[in-house]
Design a protein around this motif. Structure first.
Motif, PDB file in Angstrom:
ATOM      1  N   SER A 200      41.530  29.200  56.029  1.00  0.00           N
ATOM      2  CA  SER A 200      40.935  28.319  55.043  1.00  0.00           C
ATOM      3  C   SER A 200      40.415  29.233  53.942  1.00  0.00           C
ATOM      4  N   GLY A 201      39.939  30.683  54.487  1.00  0.00           N
ATOM      5  CA  GLY A 201      39.219  31.574  53.480  1.00  0.00           C
ATOM      6  C   GLY A 201      37.817  31.159  52.939  1.00  0.00           C
ATOM      7  N   HIS A 202      37.310  30.205  53.645  1.00  0.00           N
ATOM      8  CA  HIS A 202      35.870  29.819  53.661  1.00  0.00           C
ATOM      9  C   HIS A 202      34.988  30.788  54.189  1.00  0.00           C
ATOM     10  N   PRO A 203      33.641  30.811  53.690  1.00  0.00           N
ATOM     11  CA  PRO A 203      32.714  31.591  54.591  1.00  0.00           C
ATOM     12  C   PRO A 203      32.618  31.110  55.670  1.00  0.00           C
ATOM     13  N   VAL A 204      31.983  32.073  56.783  1.00  0.00           N
ATOM     14  CA  VAL A 204      31.938  31.521  57.984  1.00  0.00           C
ATOM     15  C   VAL A 204      30.799  32.510  58.554  1.00  0.00           C
ATOM     16  N   LEU A 205      29.831  31.917  59.297  1.00  0.00           N
ATOM     17  CA  LEU A 205      28.745  32.608  60.096  1.00  0.00           C
ATOM     18  C   LEU A 205      29.282  32.432  61.644  1.00  0.00           C
ATOM     19  N   LEU A 206      29.547  33.483  61.997  1.00  0.00           N
ATOM     20  CA  LEU A 206      30.234  33.753  63.411  1.00  0.00           C
ATOM     21  C   LEU A 206      29.045  33.951  64.488  1.00  0.00           C
ATOM     22  N   LYS A 207      28.735  33.149  65.274  1.00  0.00           N
ATOM     23  CA  LYS A 207      27.524  33.610  66.112  1.00  0.00           C
ATOM     24  C   LYS A 207      28.179  34.309  67.439  1.00  0.00           C
ATOM     25  N   ARG A 208      27.158  35.143  68.096  1.00  0.00           N
ATOM     26  CA  ARG A 208      27.781  35.908  69.102  1.00  0.00           C
ATOM     27  C   ARG A 208      27.991  34.826  70.323  1.00  0.00           C
ATOM     28  N   GLY A 209      29.054  35.078  71.199  1.00  0.00           N
ATOM     29  CA  GLY A 209      29.006  34.096  72.425  1.00  0.00           C
ATOM     30  C   GLY A 209      28.001  34.639  73.249  1.00  0.00           C
ATOM     31  N   ARG A 210      27.551  33.457  74.211  1.00  0.00           N
ATOM     32  CA  ARG A 210      26.241  34.094  74.914  1.00  0.00           C
ATOM     33  C   ARG A 210      26.566  35.119  75.858  1.00  0.00           C
ATOM     34  N   SER A 211      27.929  35.121  76.492  1.00  0.00           N
ATOM     35  CA  SER A 211      27.851  36.421  77.220  1.00  0.00           C
ATOM     36  C   SER A 211      28.964  37.275  76.765  1.00  0.00           C
ATOM     37  N   ALA A 212      29.122  37.442  75.313  1.00  0.00           N
ATOM     38  CA  ALA A 212      29.964  38.165  74.529  1.00  0.00           C
ATOM     39  C   ALA A 212      29.518  39.676  74.470  1.00  0.00           C
ATOM     40  N   THR A 213      30.551  40.694  74.701  1.00  0.00           N
ATOM     41  CA  THR A 213      30.159  42.035  74.452  1.00  0.00           C
ATOM     42  C   THR A 213      30.089  42.252  72.717  1.00  0.00           C
ATOM     43  N   ILE A 214      29.767  43.266  72.289  1.00  0.00           N
ATOM     44  CA  ILE A 214      29.951  43.887  70.900  1.00  0.00           C
ATOM     45  C   ILE A 214      31.470  43.700  70.542  1.00  0.00           C
ATOM     46  N   ALA A 215      32.080  44.074  71.650  1.00  0.00           N
ATOM     47  CA  ALA A 215      33.430  44.276  71.077  1.00  0.00           C
ATOM     48  C   ALA A 215      34.307  43.058  71.280  1.00  0.00           C
ATOM     49  N   ASP A 216      33.923  42.077  72.229  1.00  0.00           N
ATOM     50  CA  ASP A 216      34.625  40.608  72.169  1.00  0.00           C
ATOM     51  C   ASP A 216      34.048  40.068  70.789  1.00  0.00           C
ATOM     52  N   TRP A 217      32.878  40.388  70.375  1.00  0.00           N
ATOM     53  CA  TRP A 217      32.565  39.560  69.230  1.00  0.00           C
ATOM     54  C   TRP A 217      33.149  39.979  67.853  1.00  0.00           C
ATOM     55  N   LEU A 218      33.414  41.530  67.818  1.00  0.00           N
ATOM     56  CA  LEU A 218      33.963  41.853  66.780  1.00  0.00           C
ATOM     57  C   LEU A 218      35.409  41.670  66.684  1.00  0.00           C
ATOM     58  N   LEU A 219      36.227  41.315  67.831  1.00  0.00           N
ATOM     59  CA  LEU A 219      37.500  40.819  68.081  1.00  0.00           C
ATOM     60  C   LEU A 219      37.585  39.491  67.697  1.00  0.00           C
ATOM     61  N   ALA A 220      36.532  38.873  67.938  1.00  0.00           N
ATOM     62  CA  ALA A 220      36.630  37.370  67.455  1.00  0.00           C
ATOM     63  C   ALA A 220      36.641  37.369  65.862  1.00  0.00           C
ATOM     64  N   ALA A 221      35.809  38.159  65.145  1.00  0.00           N
ATOM     65  CA  ALA A 221      35.642  38.204  63.856  1.00  0.00           C
ATOM     66  C   ALA A 221      37.195  38.555  63.250  1.00  0.00           C
ATOM     67  N   GLU A 222      37.688  39.526  64.177  1.00  0.00           N
ATOM     68  CA  GLU A 222      39.158  40.075  63.423  1.00  0.00           C
ATOM     69  C   GLU A 222      40.151  39.104  63.425  1.00  0.00           C
ATOM     70  N   TYR A 223      39.936  37.934  64.285  1.00  0.00           N
ATOM     71  CA  TYR A 223      40.939  36.814  64.388  1.00  0.00           C
ATOM     72  C   TYR A 223      40.770  36.062  62.868  1.00  0.00           C
ATOM     73  N   ILE A 224      39.472  35.949  62.408  1.00  0.00           N
ATOM     74  CA  ILE A 224      39.300  35.591  61.249  1.00  0.00           C
ATOM     75  C   ILE A 224      39.690  36.448  60.035  1.00  0.00           C
ATOM     76  N   LEU A 225      39.609  37.651  59.965  1.00  0.00           N
ATOM     77  CA  LEU A 225      39.937  38.741  58.985  1.00  0.00           C
ATOM     78  C   LEU A 225      41.302  38.897  58.753  1.00  0.00           C
ATOM     79  N   ALA A 226      42.209  38.645  60.128  1.00  0.00           N
ATOM     80  CA  ALA A 226      43.572  39.101  60.253  1.00  0.00           C
ATOM     81  C   ALA A 226      44.078  37.690  59.474  1.00  0.00           C
ATOM     82  N   GLN A 227      43.421  36.648  59.486  1.00  0.00           N
ATOM     83  CA  GLN A 227      44.158  35.646  58.452  1.00  0.00           C
ATOM     84  C   GLN A 227      44.052  35.783  56.966  1.00  0.00           C
ATOM     85  N   GLY A 228      43.464  36.968  56.507  1.00  0.00           N
ATOM     86  CA  GLY A 228      43.045  37.287  55.261  1.00  0.00           C
ATOM     87  C   GLY A 228      41.778  36.766  54.734  1.00  0.00           C
ATOM     88  N   ASN A 229      40.999  36.204  55.639  1.00  0.00           N
ATOM     89  CA  ASN A 229      39.477  35.853  55.145  1.00  0.00           C
ATOM     90  C   ASN A 229      38.534  37.026  55.643  1.00  0.00           C
TER      91      ASN A 229
END
Ligand code: PEP
Ligand code: MN
Length: 339
Positions: A200-229
């Motif tokens: 969608s390219g829309h701005p997104v506020l990505l909250k950290r999962g309750r038991s996510a490591t820093i790496a898990d969280w950044l990889l979740a962000a990567e899913y969004i960036l990898a689509q060109g957003n």
């Protein structure tokens, strides 16, 4: 590995690069970016590192990448990302305060809260319409009706809006009615949702999962960036601890840890981190002192009538005082205060 191509690259130069990468057993995904076309290369990178790709005609930069979250890493982009949401800008040294109720309840209450948020000098209005609740018997939000109320009140007060999305089927409704979508802690690993938001390219506020490591969280962000957003803002909202005295445990160290690894802005949610309105100001001030780009805080004109998260809702007068403190704290943290 990331390869940034020269915008003037010729078809022959491009073929030579592609053939070399594939001959090393690697795959290529293409992505447009502000710096030109990017090639995201995966596979046997050790083998590919033997090839002097940097000297190929048409290659402007090769980013080796020691981390798997390529696009949001500092290795790829050293300068901080700034995310534009309506008229607001998040990241890059400015202070962003997001205020509003946990949930949109009715138009009148939302407007009263939004007027207070605006008068406090906050930058964005929050309000959940699709509420993921731990219990199926709790109030789960007004859905589309709530989104439309948020849109109208945002327009009326001139505040850009942010609201949670829980389901890829709601993309169209959310993107066309709110300025920023929030992915809550329970959905940080809903990868199909992340992909759709990425598209969608829309701005997104990505909250950290309750038991996510820093790496898990950044990889979740990567899913969004990898689509060109690239319009992703991270939000630390506390991780699961062992102590029921607090709803969660706020990980303030996530601020420098994220900033060392990623160029994405990071804000703090002290409301969900503690679950207690009286504890919110201390943690909000600490977040700004520690270098966060902002905070998101739940506030309500009458917490006794709040249909969700009443215990953590700040009263408007307290929220207003806190906003003043945060502006001061931000100046101190950025060392720009007058002697
Ligand atoms: C919220 O912001 O209202 C919310 C549900 O947040 P979280 O996902 O952090 O629990
Ligand atoms: Mn809430």
């Amino acid at each position: 590995m990331l390869i940034v191509l020269d915008p003037q690259i010729s078809p022959a130069q491009r073929s030579a690069i592609d053939e070399t990468i594939r001959a090393a057993g690697c795959s290529i995904a293409e992505m447009p970016s502000r710096r030109g076309l990017l090639l995201l290369v995966d596979g046997d990178l050790d083998r590919l590192r033997q090839v002097p790709l940097k000297v190929f005609a048409g290659v402007s930069k090769v980013v080796g990448l020691s981390k798997p979250y390529a696009l949001n890493s500092r290795e790829h982009q050293a300068e901080p990302n700034v995310v534009k949401v309506g008229d607001a800008r998040i990241g890059g040294g400015s202070l962003t305060v997001i205020g509003g109720p946990c949930a949109v309840e009715d138009r009148e209450t939302l407007l009263a809260i939004a007027n207070e948020v605006k008068a406090s000098g906050a930058n964005l209005l929050r309000g959940g319409a699709y509420k993921p609740r731990t219990s199926p018997y709790s109030f789960r939000g007004l859905g589309l009706e709530g989104l439309l109320m948020l849109r109208d009140v945002g327009l009326e007060t001139g505040l850009p809006t942010v609201s949670e999305i829980t389901d890829p089927r709601h993309i169209e409704a959310c993107v066309s009615n709110v300025d920023m979508v929030q992915v809550g802690t329970r959905n940080m690993s809903n990868f199909d949702l992340l992909v759709e938001i990425g598209k969608s390219g829309h701005p997104v506020l990505l909250k950290r999962g309750r038991s996510a490591t820093i790496a898990d969280w950044l990889l979740a962000a990567e899913y969004i960036l990898a689509q060109g957003n690239p319009n992703v803002v991270l939000c630390e909202r506390g991780i699961r601890g062992f102590d029921p005295a607090m709803r969660n445990t706020l990980d303030l160290a996530a601020i420098p840890a994220i900033q060392a690894r990623s160029h994405l802005p990071i804000i703090i949610d002290p409301s969900h981190a503690t679950g207690v309105s009286a504890y919110v100001p201390a943690l909000a001030r600490a977040a700004i002192a520690a270098g966060a780009d902002g905070v998101i805080i739940e506030t309500h004109t009458d917490p006794t009538r709040a249909r969700s998260d009443a215990d953590q809702a700040m009263l408007p007068a307290d929220f207003r005082d806190l906003c003043e403190d945060l502006r001061l704290m931000h100046r101190v943290a950025n060392r720009s205060i007058d002697a």
